[in-house]
Design a protein around this motif. Structure first.
Motif, mmCIF file in Angstrom:
data_model
loop_
_atom_site.group_PDB
_atom_site.id
_atom_site.type_symbol
_atom_site.label_atom_id
_atom_site.label_comp_id
_atom_site.label_asym_id
_atom_site.label_seq_id
_atom_site.Cartn_x
_atom_site.Cartn_y
_atom_site.Cartn_z
ATOM 1 N N GLY A 450 0.814 -1.207 0.000
ATOM 2 C CA GLY A 450 0.000 0.000 0.000
ATOM 3 C C GLY A 450 0.846 1.255 0.000
ATOM 4 N N MET A 451 1.928 1.255 0.792
ATOM 5 C CA MET A 451 2.828 2.413 0.854
ATOM 6 C C MET A 451 3.514 2.666 -0.479
ATOM 7 S SD MET A 451 4.465 1.667 4.616
ATOM 8 C CE MET A 451 5.610 3.064 4.611
ATOM 9 N N LEU A 452 3.775 1.594 -1.225
ATOM 10 C CA LEU A 452 4.414 1.741 -2.532
ATOM 11 C C LEU A 452 3.444 2.269 -3.590
ATOM 12 C CD1 LEU A 452 6.472 -1.583 -2.647
ATOM 13 C CD2 LEU A 452 7.436 0.725 -2.633
ATOM 14 N N SER A 453 2.154 1.987 -3.393
ATOM 15 C CA SER A 453 1.194 2.318 -4.448
ATOM 16 C C SER A 453 0.420 3.609 -4.215
ATOM 17 C CB SER A 453 0.203 1.162 -4.617
ATOM 18 O OG SER A 453 -0.524 0.951 -3.423
ATOM 19 N N ASP A 454 0.387 4.111 -2.964
ATOM 20 C CA ASP A 454 -0.431 5.300 -2.693
ATOM 21 C C ASP A 454 0.209 6.144 -1.596
ATOM 22 O OD1 ASP A 454 -2.750 6.886 -1.406
ATOM 23 O OD2 ASP A 454 -3.661 6.053 -3.220
ATOM 24 N N ILE A 519 -2.404 -5.427 -5.796
ATOM 25 C CA ILE A 519 -3.829 -5.083 -5.746
ATOM 26 C C ILE A 519 -3.988 -3.569 -5.647
ATOM 27 C CG2 ILE A 519 -4.564 -7.269 -4.714
ATOM 28 C CD1 ILE A 519 -4.422 -5.937 -1.980
ATOM 29 N N GLU A 520 -5.179 -3.088 -5.995
ATOM 30 C CA GLU A 520 -5.446 -1.653 -5.922
ATOM 31 C C GLU A 520 -5.570 -1.224 -4.461
ATOM 32 O OE1 GLU A 520 -8.775 1.514 -7.620
ATOM 33 O OE2 GLU A 520 -8.664 -0.539 -8.398
ATOM 34 N N PHE A 521 -5.064 -0.045 -4.141
ATOM 35 C CA PHE A 521 -5.081 0.432 -2.763
ATOM 36 C C PHE A 521 -6.510 0.627 -2.277
ATOM 37 C CE2 PHE A 521 -5.112 4.037 0.278
ATOM 38 C CZ PHE A 521 -4.412 3.419 1.314
ATOM 39 N N ASP A 522 -6.791 0.059 -1.103
ATOM 40 C CA ASP A 522 -8.098 0.171 -0.461
ATOM 41 C C ASP A 522 -7.841 0.626 0.972
ATOM 42 O OD1 ASP A 522 -10.399 -0.412 1.101
ATOM 43 O OD2 ASP A 522 -11.096 -1.834 -0.404
#
Length: 578
Positions: A450-454, A519-522
């Motif tokens: 998550g930290m890498l994607s958003d 996966i997409e950040f949620d």
């Protein structure tokens, strides 16, 4: 002109990783990304995965991975800056730099010593082909060491009558320089060769610079091996023999074998196994282990099969395990060293031996079972205490439960008694087993993803958690935060250039390309992972408080601990009710 980080990022962003990899090997489109036959190991199916969006590659078979720079660097075996220059050429980025600007300043004294040692290596290798060395050459041939191996390991022969000193002296080398690298010593009768009458095996540092020798005698009634004394170049507790040759192969294979001596390394080479280093008959040190750890590989100890070798395996394994290194032990019950195994039974026997890997806890059971008589209650209790110390150090919940069960079967002690600890001559701290730990590690990887994607995930992590349980995950989290603070965004391809530790780099690549984490950040799910880790940390702290309360004798301190313990229980109830 030296390149700034900003310029490096521009060069990297100007290049398409598919184009760069395709410049060297064929690439195949696979959905939105690409695949290729991995050039870094013996690959038959395309196992090199190339991400177009992230501009990185990863082989899930041999763990090779990185960005455009690391691909070129590893494929062409060049320096980082040479790889940068090549990437710029492929992508058409205008770049005008001199490679000499990036050469590290050289220590003139060390360079002088390297030159003396390199001259000695060439001369001694030449002497091995002389008539005087025919007996030695026959000895090597008879042990299966052919010309290819002699060239690979620069094997030589230091004849008698101070032949090396006379040669170096005639070449104009200063006597004190030759003494300083321990090739000669002085006596009342003048200078004499340290390794006279011995087969010589050069020792190099991690960069391939010569720093000393280990030398073998074929005569009886003398020390079989002698090594260079400690010098400005050679500090035995820091040096890993053959590391400069083995490290790249180790990274490709994911394994680094550790043996006792130079002939064992050569025995593995005879079996076409090249990811092997030696500690040269000395006890393995933490400095040597830390150097090996940099490969990011599993370290596999394969010391001799005699009792001394088994003890050396145990001592090295205990040191490595205490420092959380990924290790295995080869179960060598032959009584022989790898060199003798090959000479007596052939290379296939050594290859077969390499398949007998034991985990550290498996080896501990084998080792301690031979030391203690479980028919005697006192020795059985000591055996349990020793094994429990090792189980307590394990971070693997499955291993802990499995070996607790095995311990119960062997000793008949109840598992509750074992988990409470065993006392003999010293206090043994109770082991708290954490059944959720493996789930926590998975949660932490989702947090990192998550930290890498958003960018929002980075802020949430800083404000709501700030710490991860797994050491490698924590290091990577801090690197991501640092990148975020510098550039207000995180690009995996950029990040890879700032990570030196292979384990951290592999963790980053795995999280970035593994489909399980892609996966997409949620935000709701992300917070659930944050809370799972927070709860685990709180549970761990609460258990430690409970143990401290039991052991505390001062009433004031005990009261303070109980207050904190009560606060934690209230907080845990809140988590359990959510």
């Amino acid at each position: 002109m030296r390149l700034s980080d900003e310029e490096l990022n521009k060069i990297r962003n100007s290049a398409d990783i598919v184009e760069v990899v395709g410049h060297y090997i064929p690439v195949i489109k696979s959905g939105r990304n690409y695949k290729a036959i991995c050039p870094f190991h013996d690959d038959s199916d395309p196992s090199l995965n190339i991400s177009v969006s992230k501009q990185i590659y990863k082989c899930f078979s041999c763990t090779a991975g990185g960005n455009v720079f690391s691909f070129v660097q590893n494929y062409e075996k060049v320096s980082f800056i040479e790889a940068v220059k090549k990437v710029a050429e492929i992508s058409g980025y205008p770049l005008n730099i001199s490679l000499s600007d990036y050469e590290k300043p050289k220590d003139p004294l060390k360079e002088k010593y390297y030159k003396v040692l390199q001259e000695a290596i060439k001369f001694l290798k030449y002497q091995l082909n002389s008539f005087e060395a025919s007996k030695i050459k026959y000895y090597l041939t008879n042990r299966g060491i052919d010309g290819e191996l002699i060239d690979m390991f620069d094997i030589g022969y230091n004849g008698d009558e101070n032949i090396l000193y006379r040669f170096l002296n005639a070449k104009g080398y200063n006597d004190m320089d030759i003494v300083s690298v321990n090739l000669i010593r002085s006596s009342a009768n003048g200078f004499y060769d340290v390794f006279g009458g011995r087969i010589t095996f050069p020792i190099h540092d991690i960069f391939g610079n010569p720093i000393g020798f280990t030398a073998r005698s074929v005569e009886e009634n003398v020390a079989k091996y002698i090594n260079t004394n400690e010098t400005d170049l050679y500090i035995k507790g820091n040096i890993v023999y053959n590391y400069h040759r083995a490290k790249d192969e180790a990274k490709r294979k994911g394994k680094l074998y550790v043996v006792e001596g130079v002939m064992d390394v050569i025995a593995f080479a005879r079996a076409k196994i090249y990811n092997v280093v030696a500690t040269l008959g000395t006890a393995c040190t933490l400095n040597q282990l830390n150097e090996m750890k940099k490969t990011g590989c599993t370290i596999i100890f394969c010391y001799d099969g005699d009792e001394a070798g088994k003890a050396a395996n145990f001592k090295a394994g205990k040191l490595a395990s205490a420092h959380k290194m990924d290790i295995r032990i080869i179960d060598n019950q032959s009584g022989d060293d790898p060199d003798d195994i090959v000479n007596k039974h052939g290379v296939d026997a050594l290859v077969a031996l390499c398949k007998k890997e034991l985990s550290w806890l498996e080896y501990c059971f084998e080792y301690y079972l031979k030391k203690y008589n479980l028919q005697l209650y006192s020795e059985k209790k000591e055996f349990v205490s020793k094994i429990m110390e090792e189980i307590a150090l394990s971070d693997d919940e499955f291993d802990r439960q499995n070996f607790l069960h095995k311990l119960t079967q062997l000793t008949g002690f109840e598992i509750n008694t074992l988990s409470a600890g065993v006392v003999k001559q010293k206090k043994f701290t109770k082991v708290k087993f954490k059944p959720a730990l493996e789930g926590i590690k998975a949660a932490e990887r989702y947090i990192l993803q998550g930290m890498l994607s958003d960018n929002n995930a980075v802020d949430i992590f800083i404000n709501r958690l700030g710490f991860l349980v797994d050491d490698d995950a924590q290091i990577l989290a801090m690197i991501i935060i640092d990148e975020y603070r510098k550039y207000n965004e995180v690009k995996v391809a950029d990040l890879l250039d700032n990570i030196q530790d292979e384990k951290i780099k592999n963790l980053l690549l795995d999280i970035s390309l593994n489909a399980n984490y892609n996966i997409e950040f949620d935000e709701v799910k992300f917070m659930s992972y944050i809370n799972r880790v927070k709860k685990w940390l709180l549970e761990d702290e609460t258990e430690k408080l409970r143990m401290q309360i039991q052991e505390e004798v001062d009433n004031d301190n005990k009261f303070k601990l109980m207050l904190k313990y009560r606060e934690n229980l209230i907080e845990l109830r809140r988590y359990n009710n959510e």
